[in-house]
Design a protein around this motif. Structure first.
Motif, PDB file in Angstrom:
ATOM      1  N   LEU A 100      45.047  -6.251-153.806  1.00 39.94           N
ATOM      2  CA  LEU A 100      46.094  -5.423-154.415  1.00 39.94           C
ATOM      3  C   LEU A 100      45.747  -3.937-154.338  1.00 39.94           C
ATOM      4  N   MET A 101      44.484  -3.605-154.555  1.00 37.59           N
ATOM      5  CA  MET A 101      44.085  -2.203-154.474  1.00 37.59           C
ATOM      6  C   MET A 101      44.196  -1.694-153.035  1.00 37.59           C
ATOM      7  N   THR A 102      43.845  -2.551-152.081  1.00 36.77           N
ATOM      8  CA  THR A 102      43.995  -2.178-150.674  1.00 36.77           C
ATOM      9  C   THR A 102      45.464  -2.001-150.323  1.00 36.77           C
ATOM     10  N   LEU A 132      39.604   5.640-155.935  1.00 39.75           N
ATOM     11  CA  LEU A 132      40.198   4.403-156.437  1.00 39.75           C
ATOM     12  C   LEU A 132      39.128   3.393-156.824  1.00 39.75           C
ATOM     13  N   ALA A 133      38.045   3.345-156.050  1.00 39.65           N
ATOM     14  CA  ALA A 133      36.987   2.366-156.308  1.00 39.65           C
ATOM     15  C   ALA A 133      36.317   2.585-157.657  1.00 39.65           C
ATOM     16  N   TYR A 134      36.417   3.795-158.185  1.00 45.80           N
ATOM     17  CA  TYR A 134      35.881   4.089-159.519  1.00 45.80           C
ATOM     18  C   TYR A 134      36.520   3.201-160.578  1.00 45.80           C
ATOM     19  N   ARG A 135      37.749   2.733-160.321  1.00 44.49           N
ATOM     20  CA  ARG A 135      38.453   1.868-161.274  1.00 44.49           C
ATOM     21  C   ARG A 135      38.644   0.466-160.705  1.00 44.49           C
ATOM     22  N   ALA A 136      37.704  -0.006-159.892  1.00 43.71           N
ATOM     23  CA  ALA A 136      37.852  -1.304-159.224  1.00 43.71           C
ATOM     24  C   ALA A 136      37.459  -2.450-160.156  1.00 43.71           C
ATOM     25  N   HIS A 137      38.257  -2.644-161.199  1.00 46.29           N
ATOM     26  CA  HIS A 137      38.017  -3.710-162.159  1.00 46.29           C
ATOM     27  C   HIS A 137      39.277  -4.565-162.287  1.00 46.29           C
ATOM     28  N   VAL A 138      39.083  -5.808-162.714  1.00 44.92           N
ATOM     29  CA  VAL A 138      40.242  -6.678-162.942  1.00 44.92           C
ATOM     30  C   VAL A 138      40.850  -6.280-164.284  1.00 44.92           C
ATOM     31  N   ARG A 139      41.726  -5.304-164.214  1.00 43.07           N
ATOM     32  CA  ARG A 139      42.386  -4.769-165.403  1.00 43.07           C
ATOM     33  C   ARG A 139      43.870  -4.564-165.098  1.00 43.07           C
ATOM     34  N   PRO A 140      44.704  -4.478-166.111  1.00 30.94           N
ATOM     35  CA  PRO A 140      46.143  -4.282-165.864  1.00 30.94           C
ATOM     36  C   PRO A 140      46.467  -3.038-165.054  1.00 30.94           C
ATOM     37  N   GLU A 141      45.588  -2.054-165.038  1.00 30.36           N
ATOM     38  CA  GLU A 141      45.895  -0.810-164.329  1.00 30.36           C
ATOM     39  C   GLU A 141      46.032  -1.001-162.822  1.00 30.36           C
ATOM     40  N   ILE A 142      45.551  -2.127-162.274  1.00 29.13           N
ATOM     41  CA  ILE A 142      45.740  -2.338-160.837  1.00 29.13           C
ATOM     42  C   ILE A 142      47.229  -2.426-160.497  1.00 29.13           C
ATOM     43  N   PHE A 143      48.057  -2.841-161.461  1.00 32.73           N
ATOM     44  CA  PHE A 143      49.494  -2.893-161.206  1.00 32.73           C
ATOM     45  C   PHE A 143      50.110  -1.495-161.239  1.00 32.73           C
ATOM     46  N   SER A 144      49.465  -0.571-161.934  1.00 35.22           N
ATOM     47  CA  SER A 144      49.906   0.824-161.857  1.00 35.22           C
ATOM     48  C   SER A 144      49.552   1.419-160.506  1.00 35.22           C
ATOM     49  N   PHE A 145      48.351   1.106-159.999  1.00 32.94           N
ATOM     50  CA  PHE A 145      47.985   1.589-158.669  1.00 32.94           C
ATOM     51  C   PHE A 145      48.985   1.079-157.629  1.00 32.94           C
ATOM     52  N   LEU A 146      49.292  -0.214-157.724  1.00 30.80           N
ATOM     53  CA  LEU A 146      50.248  -0.799-156.785  1.00 30.80           C
ATOM     54  C   LEU A 146      51.623  -0.161-156.951  1.00 30.80           C
ATOM     55  N   GLY A 147      52.015   0.106-158.188  1.00 30.15           N
ATOM     56  CA  GLY A 147      53.313   0.726-158.438  1.00 30.15           C
ATOM     57  C   GLY A 147      53.411   2.125-157.865  1.00 30.15           C
ATOM     58  N   ALA A 179      53.595  -4.451-167.752  1.00 27.05           N
ATOM     59  CA  ALA A 179      52.292  -4.775-167.172  1.00 27.05           C
ATOM     60  C   ALA A 179      51.211  -3.753-167.491  1.00 27.05           C
ATOM     61  N   HIS A 180      51.599  -2.459-167.595  1.00 29.64           N
ATOM     62  CA  HIS A 180      50.587  -1.432-167.872  1.00 29.64           C
ATOM     63  C   HIS A 180      51.252  -0.165-168.381  1.00 29.64           C
ATOM     64  N   ILE A 181      50.530   0.544-169.202  1.00 27.42           N
ATOM     65  CA  ILE A 181      51.094   1.687-169.915  1.00 27.42           C
ATOM     66  C   ILE A 181      51.432   2.863-168.998  1.00 27.42           C
ATOM     67  N   TYR A 182      50.913   2.889-167.780  1.00 25.36           N
ATOM     68  CA  TYR A 182      51.228   3.982-166.858  1.00 25.36           C
ATOM     69  C   TYR A 182      52.630   3.881-166.273  1.00 25.36           C
ATOM     70  N   PHE A 183      53.421   2.915-166.721  1.00 21.98           N
ATOM     71  CA  PHE A 183      54.787   2.795-166.213  1.00 21.98           C
ATOM     72  C   PHE A 183      55.559   4.102-166.405  1.00 21.98           C
ATOM     73  N   LEU A 184      55.201   4.885-167.408  1.00 22.56           N
ATOM     74  CA  LEU A 184      55.894   6.145-167.655  1.00 22.56           C
ATOM     75  C   LEU A 184      55.677   7.125-166.499  1.00 22.56           C
ATOM     76  N   PHE A 185      54.518   7.045-165.856  1.00 22.63           N
ATOM     77  CA  PHE A 185      54.280   7.869-164.673  1.00 22.63           C
ATOM     78  C   PHE A 185      55.232   7.450-163.553  1.00 22.63           C
ATOM     79  N   GLY A 186      55.480   6.145-163.455  1.00 18.26           N
ATOM     80  CA  GLY A 186      56.422   5.657-162.454  1.00 18.26           C
ATOM     81  C   GLY A 186      57.828   6.169-162.697  1.00 18.26           C
ATOM     82  N   ILE A 187      58.245   6.187-163.963  1.00 14.85           N
ATOM     83  CA  ILE A 187      59.563   6.748-164.286  1.00 14.85           C
ATOM     84  C   ILE A 187      59.591   8.237-163.943  1.00 14.85           C
ATOM     85  N   GLY A 188      58.480   8.914-164.200  1.00 14.75           N
ATOM     86  CA  GLY A 188      58.398  10.323-163.836  1.00 14.75           C
ATOM     87  C   GLY A 188      58.517  10.528-162.337  1.00 14.75           C
TER      88      GLY A 188
END
Length: 617
Positions: A100-102, A132-147, A179-188
């Motif tokens: 997903l990160m790739t 990106l690898a700095y946050r390479a953890h199984v966390r909900p934020e990977i869906f923000s990266f994908l978004g 899925a993740h709180i960064y959705f607001l960045f997506g709306i932005g």
């Protein structure tokens, strides 16, 4: 000649994208800090949501504040993680996370690939992968990266005239909001694109259409278990933070004590972003949305380190546009002299980084607290020791520290609630300041808390509480050590109800000797371990050695620390262990190691450690 230039451009494009994607996948192929911090809680909540068909709205996992209101802004990620974990296990999740990160980085890379300047684009892609690898953890934020990557790609396709990306963005927008709180960045991001369309098409009908599309993002985002409150929650999440979170600090704060790959890459990528913004101002109104997005990401990244992936993704399409992407610039491009020769530099950097990741050096040379985690796969059973303790008689109420609280909940639920976990917003701010932090001092407030909460057992992460806490508990006869490993230590109160459990689990001299023997055997086997597990196993051994140091068993640990140093001379955490465990006759040898390895900027932590040694003399 034009055909040759086109062929060369395609060759560079293919090599760059393939090289960056390979690097990103390898960097993300790591257990990260997932299970030691958040993942257990996510899996547990995902199971609860699936079983109860409802999203809990209180902090039900703890006994300290079970009824405290909690807005779960990533419940859909937890359901996803739970179902994936059931199907393919922890290593399957690690592989999926890497994929997903790739995919996120590929989407950003291919959104607006340039027609010239590929070496620059290649370097920017490498820097983005490292960040990106700095946050390479199984966390909900990977869906923000994908978004973010998906939205950037879709925006370019809309500029091409496609209609389908609008629907894709709306559909993912609903998922992202749950899925993740960064959705607001997506709306932005969508808002920035609507503003750009308004600038380029002033007709009333077009503006109303774009406004309706943007309104749909807000409407879909409000379709979450908390409605409007959930939609607005990202704006006030920090209003109730009673704990300082490491990743919430700014990169400038980190520079004072530590350097890691993200901090090394961020200034360079920021300069590329600023140069792209400056170039974008010269007659490229069609890229104004990208300029707004990159400006916001740049500000967010330098405000809070956890936001740096936003810049890593958003800068690539803007750079591609400025270098003359096929989307925005159809003019004939001049030949790039020495193009293939210049491209060798990022190619060499790309190959070198890939080799260092696989070799393990990338992980070993960077220090705590925010360091790359080891390349490879993991074994979930090593995180289930607390569950085994429960089966052998461990009983609550349990006192746990912030770092390991989620894993404690994962192992003990539903029989016992946790004391605390790593969600500052899920507890009153006063709890952290007036109870939890003072209790870690093991003074009068700890005694009050232990009596008030009826604490029967203690489970703490070793790296969270450090040596002094562990050794103080070992000196107190009312607490009996019943477990320790690479991650945590556990104590039971010396009371009648715990007699059988203590007799079964007490850590005595023979248990420590057995632990040391197993440690020695595994160090012997390290060179023969598979590449997929070797560096993860080495990392575990390092922290088991630290466990011995915490238990005041440095003489036992020292020979194994030195052996590990001989295997991996560039292992910075081993150097730190050497500094605190060396016997008197080995102090000079350790000084030589510290002096030789203290090199700025890569070994910033060791520079400081060596400075302390010199200062003490």
């Amino acid at each position: 000649m034009f055909a040759l230039r086109t062929q060369r451009t395609r060759l560079l494009c293919t090599a760059a994208v393939a090289g960056i994607a390979a690097l990103m996948f390898l960097l993300a192929l790591t257990p990260g800090i997932s299970f030691t911090e958040d993942l257990g809680r996510h899996l547990l909540l995902g199971r609860i949501i699936c079983e109860q068909r409802a999203v809990p709205k209180t902090n039900l996992l703890t006994y300290t504040h079970a009824d405290y209101p909690f807005v779960n802004h990533h419940w859909l990620s937890e359901v996803f993680f739970y179902q994936v974990h059931r199907a393919i296990g922890l290593n399957g999740m690690i592989l999926l996370k890497a994929a997903l990160m790739t995919a996120a980085l590929l989407a950003a890379l291919l959104a607006a690939p340039p027609r010239r300047g590929w070496p620059i684009y290649w370097v920017a892609g490498i820097l983005s992968a490292v960040i990106l690898a700095y946050r390479a953890h199984v966390r909900p934020e990977i869906f923000s990266f994908l978004g973010v990557g998906l939205y950037l790609y879709c925006i370019e396709r809309i500029r091409d005239g496609a209609r389908w990306p609008r629907a894709v963005m709306l559909a993912y927008g609903w998922f992202w909001a749950n899925a993740h709180i960064y959705f607001l960045f997506g709306i932005g991001m969508a808002g920035a694109f609507v503003l750009e369309r308004w600038m380029n098409d002033p007709s009333r009908r077009a503006r109303l259409r774009e406004l309706g599309w943007l309104a749909a993002f807000f409407a879909l985002a409000a379709l979450n278990p908390n409605g409007i409150r959930g939609l607005l929650y990202p704006l006030r999440i920090f209003a109730n933070y009673g704990m300082e979170i490491t990743e919430n600090a700014s990169p400038l704060q980190y520079w004072r004590t530590v350097v890691n790959p993200m901090l090394l890459a961020l200034p360079w990528l920021s300069l590329i972003a600023l140069a792209s913004l400056a170039a974008c101002r010269r007659g490229r109104r069609q890229a104004s949305a990208n300029a707004i997005i990159v400006t916001a990401a740049l500000l967010l990244s330098w405000t809070m380190a956890r936001n740096t992936p936003l810049l890593a993704l958003s800068v690539l399409p803007l750079l591609g546009i400025c270098l003359g992407s096929r989307v925005t610039d159809d003019r004939p491009q001049p030949a790039m002299r020495w193009g293939l020769l210049v491209a060798l530099l990022p190619l060499i950097l790309n190959v070198w980084l890939v080799a260092k990741v696989v070799d393990g050096s990338y992980h070993r040379v960077f220090p705590s607290p925010i360091a790359p985690t080891p390349f490879g796969l993991d074994r979930e059973e090593r995180y289930l020791a607390i569950r085994e303790l429960k089966a052998r008689g461990l009983r609550g109420p349990v006192f746990s520290d912030y770092n390991i609280g989620s894993l404690v909940e994962y192992n003990l639920h539903p029989e016992f609630g946790g004391y605390v976990d790593n969600r500052p917003e899920a507890f009153p701010a006063s709890f952290w300041r007036a109870e939890y932090l003072p209790a870690l001092g093991l003074g009068a407030i700890w005694e009050q808390v232990a009596e008030k909460r009826g604490i029967n057992s203690i489970i703490v992460s070793l790296t969270g509480v450090k040596e002094s806490y562990v050794r103080e508990l070992l000196r107190r006869p009312e607490w009996v050590l019943v477990h320790f490993d690479f991650l945590c230590a556990a104590w039971l109160r010396d009371a009648e109800q715990n007699r059988d459990a203590i007799a079964m689990n007490r850590v005595d001299a023979s248990a420590i000797a057995s632990f040391e023997k197993d440690l020695s055997d595994r160090i012997d086997r390290l060179p023969r371990e598979s590449l997929a597990r070797r560096h993860v196993e080495a990392d575990r051994i390092v922290y088991e050695l630290y466990a011995l140091v915490c238990l005041d068993e440095a003489p036992r640990a020292w020979p194994h620390i030195w052996r590990l140093h001989e295997l991996y001379p560039d292992y910075q955490v081993v150097h730190e262990l050497m500094r605190v465990s060396a016997p008197p006759e080995q102090v000079e040898a350790v000084k030589e190691v510290l002096a030789r390895r203290a090199r700025w900027p890569v070994a910033a932590k060791q520079v400081l450690d060596w400075g302390r040694v010199l200062e003490s003399e």
